[in-house]
Design a protein around this motif. Structure first.
Motif, PDB file in Angstrom:
ATOM      1  N   ASP A 150       0.831  -1.207   0.000  1.00 10.81           N
ATOM      2  CA  ASP A 150       0.000   0.000   0.000  1.00 10.81           C
ATOM      3  C   ASP A 150       0.864   1.254   0.000  1.00 10.81           C
ATOM      4  OD1 ASP A 150      -2.310  -1.373  -0.083  1.00 10.81           O
ATOM      5  OD2 ASP A 150      -2.920  -1.015   2.000  1.00 10.81           O
ATOM      6  N   ALA A 151       1.928   1.212   0.803  1.00 12.07           N
ATOM      7  CA  ALA A 151       2.766   2.415   0.935  1.00 12.07           C
ATOM      8  C   ALA A 151       3.535   2.696  -0.357  1.00 12.07           C
ATOM      9  CB  ALA A 151       3.735   2.241   2.100  1.00 12.07           C
ATOM     10  N   ALA A 152       3.978   1.636  -1.029  1.00  9.17           N
ATOM     11  CA  ALA A 152       4.792   1.808  -2.237  1.00  9.17           C
ATOM     12  C   ALA A 152       4.011   2.537  -3.326  1.00  9.17           C
ATOM     13  CB  ALA A 152       5.273   0.455  -2.750  1.00  9.17           C
ATOM     14  N   ALA A 153       2.719   2.263  -3.402  1.00  7.05           N
ATOM     15  CA  ALA A 153       1.904   2.930  -4.427  1.00  7.05           C
ATOM     16  C   ALA A 153       1.946   4.440  -4.221  1.00  7.05           C
ATOM     17  CB  ALA A 153       0.470   2.410  -4.360  1.00  7.05           C
ATOM     18  N   GLY A 154       1.794   4.855  -2.965  1.00 10.66           N
ATOM     19  CA  GLY A 154       1.838   6.292  -2.679  1.00 10.66           C
ATOM     20  C   GLY A 154       3.203   6.882  -2.966  1.00 10.66           C
ATOM     21  N   VAL A 155       4.244   6.106  -2.708  1.00 11.00           N
ATOM     22  CA  VAL A 155       5.607   6.623  -2.920  1.00 11.00           C
ATOM     23  C   VAL A 155       5.872   6.876  -4.398  1.00 11.00           C
ATOM     24  CG1 VAL A 155       8.059   5.994  -2.781  1.00 11.00           C
ATOM     25  CG2 VAL A 155       6.558   5.628  -0.822  1.00 11.00           C
ATOM     26  N   VAL A 156       5.524   5.916  -5.258  1.00  6.72           N
ATOM     27  CA  VAL A 156       5.850   6.100  -6.689  1.00  6.72           C
ATOM     28  C   VAL A 156       4.982   7.184  -7.324  1.00  6.72           C
ATOM     29  CG1 VAL A 156       6.629   3.730  -6.937  1.00  6.72           C
ATOM     30  CG2 VAL A 156       4.296   4.306  -7.582  1.00  6.72           C
ATOM     31  N   LEU A 157       3.840   7.473  -6.707  1.00  9.73           N
ATOM     32  CA  LEU A 157       2.986   8.545  -7.235  1.00  9.73           C
ATOM     33  C   LEU A 157       3.353   9.902  -6.612  1.00  9.73           C
ATOM     34  CD1 LEU A 157      -0.389   6.585  -7.030  1.00  9.73           C
ATOM     35  CD2 LEU A 157       0.801   7.218  -9.129  1.00  9.73           C
ATOM     36  N   ASP A 158       4.398   9.910  -5.780  1.00  6.25           N
ATOM     37  CA  ASP A 158       4.798  11.123  -5.042  1.00  6.25           C
ATOM     38  C   ASP A 158       3.654  11.641  -4.183  1.00  6.25           C
ATOM     39  OD1 ASP A 158       7.474  11.403  -5.834  1.00  6.25           O
ATOM     40  OD2 ASP A 158       6.854  12.201  -7.767  1.00  6.25           O
ATOM     41  N   ALA A 159       2.883  10.720  -3.615  1.00  5.84           N
ATOM     42  CA  ALA A 159       1.724  11.122  -2.821  1.00  5.84           C
ATOM     43  C   ALA A 159       1.876  10.732  -1.347  1.00  5.84           C
ATOM     44  CB  ALA A 159       0.460  10.473  -3.392  1.00  5.84           C
ATOM     45  N   ALA A 160       3.020  10.154  -1.007  1.00  4.74           N
ATOM     46  CA  ALA A 160       3.230   9.716   0.378  1.00  4.74           C
ATOM     47  C   ALA A 160       4.050  10.757   1.130  1.00  4.74           C
ATOM     48  CB  ALA A 160       3.971   8.384   0.379  1.00  4.74           C
ATOM     49  N   ASP A 161       3.969  10.718   2.463  1.00  7.47           N
ATOM     50  CA  ASP A 161       4.770  11.673   3.219  1.00  7.47           C
ATOM     51  C   ASP A 161       6.213  11.149   3.356  1.00  7.47           C
ATOM     52  OD1 ASP A 161       4.906   9.903   5.463  1.00  7.47           O
ATOM     53  OD2 ASP A 161       2.908  10.571   6.047  1.00  7.47           O
ATOM     54  N   ALA A 162       7.081  12.070   3.797  1.00  5.87           N
ATOM     55  CA  ALA A 162       8.517  11.762   3.800  1.00  5.87           C
ATOM     56  C   ALA A 162       8.841  10.546   4.656  1.00  5.87           C
ATOM     57  CB  ALA A 162       9.289  12.977   4.308  1.00  5.87           C
ATOM     58  N   GLU A 163       8.117  10.418   5.771  1.00 12.95           N
ATOM     59  CA  GLU A 163       8.395   9.300   6.679  1.00 12.95           C
ATOM     60  C   GLU A 163       8.093   7.966   5.995  1.00 12.95           C
ATOM     61  OE1 GLU A 163       6.800   7.536  10.901  1.00 12.95           O
ATOM     62  OE2 GLU A 163       6.146   9.516  10.285  1.00 12.95           O
ATOM     63  N   GLU A 214      11.681   2.767   1.374  1.00 11.23           N
ATOM     64  CA  GLU A 214      13.022   2.564   0.831  1.00 11.23           C
ATOM     65  C   GLU A 214      13.839   1.636   1.740  1.00 11.23           C
ATOM     66  OE1 GLU A 214      14.383   6.513   0.190  1.00 11.23           O
ATOM     67  OE2 GLU A 214      13.366   6.678  -1.754  1.00 11.23           O
ATOM     68  N   GLU A 215      13.623   1.789   3.033  1.00 12.71           N
ATOM     69  CA  GLU A 215      14.342   0.935   3.985  1.00 12.71           C
ATOM     70  C   GLU A 215      13.914  -0.521   3.812  1.00 12.71           C
ATOM     71  OE1 GLU A 215      14.149   2.586   7.879  1.00 12.71           O
ATOM     72  OE2 GLU A 215      15.002   0.788   8.802  1.00 12.71           O
ATOM     73  N   HIS A 216      12.612  -0.719   3.674  1.00  9.76           N
ATOM     74  CA  HIS A 216      12.119  -2.093   3.505  1.00  9.76           C
ATOM     75  C   HIS A 216      12.647  -2.684   2.203  1.00  9.76           C
ATOM     76  CE1 HIS A 216       9.199  -5.427   3.953  1.00  9.76           C
ATOM     77  NE2 HIS A 216       9.161  -5.370   2.621  1.00  9.76           N
ATOM     78  N   ALA A 217      12.671  -1.858   1.147  1.00 12.28           N
ATOM     79  CA  ALA A 217      13.106  -2.361  -0.162  1.00 12.28           C
ATOM     80  C   ALA A 217      14.557  -2.829  -0.127  1.00 12.28           C
ATOM     81  CB  ALA A 217      12.926  -1.276  -1.222  1.00 12.28           C
ATOM     82  N   THR A 218      15.359  -2.223   0.738  1.00 11.75           N
ATOM     83  CA  THR A 218      16.762  -2.648   0.802  1.00 11.75           C
ATOM     84  C   THR A 218      16.912  -4.009   1.458  1.00 11.75           C
ATOM     85  OG1 THR A 218      17.075  -1.531   2.915  1.00 11.75           O
ATOM     86  CG2 THR A 218      17.631  -0.274   0.935  1.00 11.75           C
ATOM     87  N   THR A 219      15.880  -4.435   2.208  1.00  9.85           N
ATOM     88  CA  THR A 219      15.995  -5.710   2.909  1.00  9.85           C
ATOM     89  C   THR A 219      15.155  -6.804   2.266  1.00  9.85           C
ATOM     90  OG1 THR A 219      14.188  -5.133   4.392  1.00  9.85           O
ATOM     91  CG2 THR A 219      16.413  -4.569   5.126  1.00  9.85           C
ATOM     92  N   CYS A 220      14.342  -6.457   1.285  1.00  9.51           N
ATOM     93  CA  CYS A 220      13.435  -7.439   0.687  1.00  9.51           C
ATOM     94  C   CYS A 220      13.494  -7.320  -0.845  1.00  9.51           C
ATOM     95  CB  CYS A 220      12.009  -7.200   1.197  1.00  9.51           C
ATOM     96  SG  CYS A 220      10.795  -8.316   0.456  1.00  9.51           S
ATOM     97  N   PRO A 221      14.267  -8.181  -1.491  1.00  8.44           N
ATOM     98  CA  PRO A 221      14.440  -8.076  -2.951  1.00  8.44           C
ATOM     99  C   PRO A 221      13.128  -8.164  -3.716  1.00  8.44           C
ATOM    100  CG  PRO A 221      15.956  -9.674  -2.003  1.00  8.44           C
ATOM    101  CD  PRO A 221      15.023  -9.287  -0.907  1.00  8.44           C
ATOM    102  N   GLU A 222      12.200  -8.982  -3.201  1.00 10.34           N
ATOM    103  CA  GLU A 222      10.934  -9.148  -3.916  1.00 10.34           C
ATOM    104  C   GLU A 222      10.149  -7.836  -3.931  1.00 10.34           C
ATOM    105  OE1 GLU A 222       7.383 -12.454  -4.066  1.00 10.34           O
ATOM    106  OE2 GLU A 222       8.994 -12.638  -2.605  1.00 10.34           O
ATOM    107  N   CYS A 223      10.103  -7.189  -2.772  1.00  6.55           N
ATOM    108  CA  CYS A 223       9.400  -5.901  -2.690  1.00  6.55           C
ATOM    109  C   CYS A 223      10.141  -4.831  -3.492  1.00  6.55           C
ATOM    110  CB  CYS A 223       9.251  -5.453  -1.234  1.00  6.55           C
ATOM    111  SG  CYS A 223       7.983  -6.376  -0.351  1.00  6.55           S
ATOM    112  N   ALA A 224      11.480  -4.923  -3.507  1.00  7.52           N
ATOM    113  CA  ALA A 224      12.261  -3.943  -4.290  1.00  7.52           C
ATOM    114  C   ALA A 224      11.897  -4.067  -5.762  1.00  7.52           C
ATOM    115  CB  ALA A 224      13.747  -4.174  -4.078  1.00  7.52           C
ATOM    116  N   GLY A 225      11.740  -5.308  -6.229  1.00  2.18           N
ATOM    117  CA  GLY A 225      11.352  -5.520  -7.631  1.00  2.18           C
ATOM    118  C   GLY A 225       9.983  -4.949  -7.911  1.00  2.18           C
ATOM    119  N   LEU A 226       9.078  -5.135  -6.951  1.00  2.00           N
ATOM    120  CA  LEU A 226       7.719  -4.606  -7.125  1.00  2.00           C
ATOM    121  C   LEU A 226       7.738  -3.078  -7.155  1.00  2.00           C
ATOM    122  CD1 LEU A 226       4.691  -5.692  -7.059  1.00  2.00           C
ATOM    123  CD2 LEU A 226       4.695  -4.706  -4.779  1.00  2.00           C
ATOM    124  N   LEU A 227       8.578  -2.503  -6.304  1.00  2.00           N
ATOM    125  CA  LEU A 227       8.690  -1.037  -6.281  1.00  2.00           C
ATOM    126  C   LEU A 227       9.167  -0.523  -7.641  1.00  2.00           C
ATOM    127  CD1 LEU A 227       8.524   1.519  -4.481  1.00  2.00           C
ATOM    128  CD2 LEU A 227      10.935   1.176  -3.942  1.00  2.00           C
TER     129      LEU A 227
END
Lengths: 269, 242
Positions: free
Chosen positions: A15-28, A34-47
């Motif tokens: 859910d959070a990644a969708a907001g991030v790629v649309l530039d609609a999420a807050d900085a936190e 981004e932190e999660h994506a560095t630890t989870c390759p599958e989620c990084a690919g989805l991002l």
């Protein structure tokens, strides 16, 4: 994706990644994603996939050539910006830059700095509170005004029709959003011919020889405007919708030819 | 300054989809149907080699990238900001970012154009939000202004993307049609939040407020919308290597 990571679960990440790629999420949230994506390759690919989809939305913009002088400006700005910052040379000997200062002076200076810091902090907080209050007022106002519109847009029975000029040489156009279930709709128009003072465009639903007034519309100086209109519950029985030039108090029956309009008895989308 | 650009074999021009050609995703740029392999100092370039050259301080490589992608970037910024000078500023800042920090682009994570569009979108959204903040501080909200903004918003949402856009009917831009087809396949509940966020620069919180929905619902709808678009064949081909 079932793995859980320190900052966020994979399900939360989606859910959070969708907001991030649309530039609609807050900085936190951006940071957590981004932190999660560095630890989870599958989620990084989805991002990355989501980023590509967002970019595709961007690529759908009507293509316009940038002004030719922009090229020179961009490349000029690049030329003026060396990649590595030069280290400034010392302008005076090291010993001159380290005057001796007593502990008492240091304490006094620190107190003054702390006072100024506290004042600045209080001012910043006050500014933030004012800004938040303004934002809340605007958001509340906007939400209230959007009530009807949202109801129309969210309707399962929403019908959307472009309005075209009866005289083809006219640049006028419009769009009408009809929701027979709520009896509400919205009509927008652009480039409408100028009206005499005290006149308005009146919206009509047409069924055989019957004409039902749906509302009045006062475009701005450029001929653009919108209005919320009444929509008949039995919308499907009407043949068309149109706008005519009428006195500002409205007419019981159209007194001038239709300016823009559209048939209604077509299948929806 | 010596230009050091690696020669990378190119795919044949006929291997590109029409969408890729229209978008200028083919090597050489210059617009639709005019693309041809570009030669710089005797070697053929590709995006990765160009960015590597930029990292070494080669301004000519940046020129080639500018010629290739400035049009797409400017078009996106103009679409969001509706303001030529502000859109030019976004283009300049985006290329300056690539110049200052070329390592921010990681070829393993996607092609250069999507990355540039992502950076440009971020910059443009920043401008939009600064404008909103300034307006809130300077001008008290007026009913008329809000009404105009609302109408403008609805007009630009592309709600009639399946049949209402004359340009699409004329088949003028195939890539727009591809994206619009994909968007039209979404339910209105998924499409509206996506478009409000991407094209109007609204935050998830603002979208939730406007639509009077819980924030979690808006997040879920955005996610479902993107997942749905991910399955759309037109879009999945858009940035493919073919």
């Amino acid at each position: 994706m079932t793995a859980e990571h320190a900052t966020m679960t994979c399900a939360e990440f989606l859910d959070a990644a969708a907001g991030v790629v649309l530039d609609a999420a807050d900085a936190e949230e951006v940071e957590r994603v981004e932190e999660h994506a560095t630890t989870c390759p599958e989620c990084a690919g989805l991002l990355d996939d989501f980023k590509r989809i967002a970019a595709a939305l961007g690529a759908s913009a009507p293509q316009v050539e940038p002004p030719s002088e922009l090229r020179g400006r961009v490349l000029g700005a690049v030329a003026q910006e060396p990649r590595k910052l030069a280290i400034p040379r010392r302008l005076w000997p090291r010993e001159l830059r380290r005057p001796r200062i007593s502990a008492a002076w240091l304490v006094a200076a620190a107190s003054i700095l702390l006072s100024f810091g506290a004042l600045a902090w209080a001012y910043t907080l006050q500014t933030q509170i004012t800004a938040l209050q303004n934002q809340a007022t605007v958001a509340s106002d906007r939400a209230a005004r959007a009530d009807n519109l949202v109801q129309v847009l969210a309707s399962d029975r929403l019908a959307i029709r472009p309005l075209r000029p009866v005289v083809q040489s006219l640049p006028s156009r419009g769009m009408v959003y009809l929701d027979p279930s709520s009896g509400t709709g919205m009509l927008t128009c652009h480039n409408m011919p100028a009206l005499e003072q005290g006149h308005a465009y009146q919206v009509w639903f047409v069924r055989g020889s019957e004409r039902i007034s749906a509302g009045l519309l006062w475009p701005d100086r450029d001929g653009n405007g919108y209005t919320l209109i009444h929509v008949p519950v039995d919308l499907q029985s009407f043949d068309s919708i149109g706008l005519t030039d009428e006195p500002g108090t409205g007419s019981a029956w159209p007194t001038t030819p239709r300016v823009i309009g559209t048939p209604l008895n077509q299948s929806d989308q | 300054m010596t230009t050091q650009i690696l020669a990378i074999p190119l795919a044949s021009h006929s291997g590109y989809t029409a969408v890729a050609v229209e978008l200028g995703l083919t090597f050489g740029g210059g617009g639709p149907l005019t693309s041809a392999p570009r030669v710089l100092d005797g070697v053929v370039d590709d995006d990765v080699s160009l960015v590597n050259a930029v990292a070494k301080g080669d301004a000519r490589a940046l020129e080639v990238i500018y010629d290739r992608y400035s049009r797409g970037l400017y078009s996106l910024a103009l679409r969001l900001l509706n303001d030529g000078p502000a859109a030019e500023e976004v283009v300049q800042e985006t290329f300056l970012k690539l110049w200052r920090q070329p390592s921010a682009y990681q070829p393993s994570r996607g092609k250069l154009l999507p990355w540039l569009l992502g950076v440009g979108h971020h910059q443009a959204v920043d401008v939009l939000r600064r404008r909103q903040l300034e307006q809130r501080h300077r001008v008290p909200p007026s009913p008329h202004a809000n009404g105009d903004a609302l109408v403008d918003m609805v007009d630009n949402l592309g709600l009639t993307s399946s049949d209402g856009d004359p340009q699409l009917r004329a088949g003028a831009f195939e890539q727009r049609a591809a994206v619009s087809r994909a968007l039209a396949s979404l339910s209105i509940e998924q499409r509206v939040p996506l478009q409000l966020a991407y094209y109007r620069g609204m935050t998830q919180f603002e979208v939730a407020t406007l639509l009077e929905l819980p924030l979690g619902t808006v997040k879920t709808r955005m996610r479902l919308g993107l997942q749905q678009l991910r399955k759309a064949p037109d879009l999945s081909r858009l940035w493919s290597d073919t």
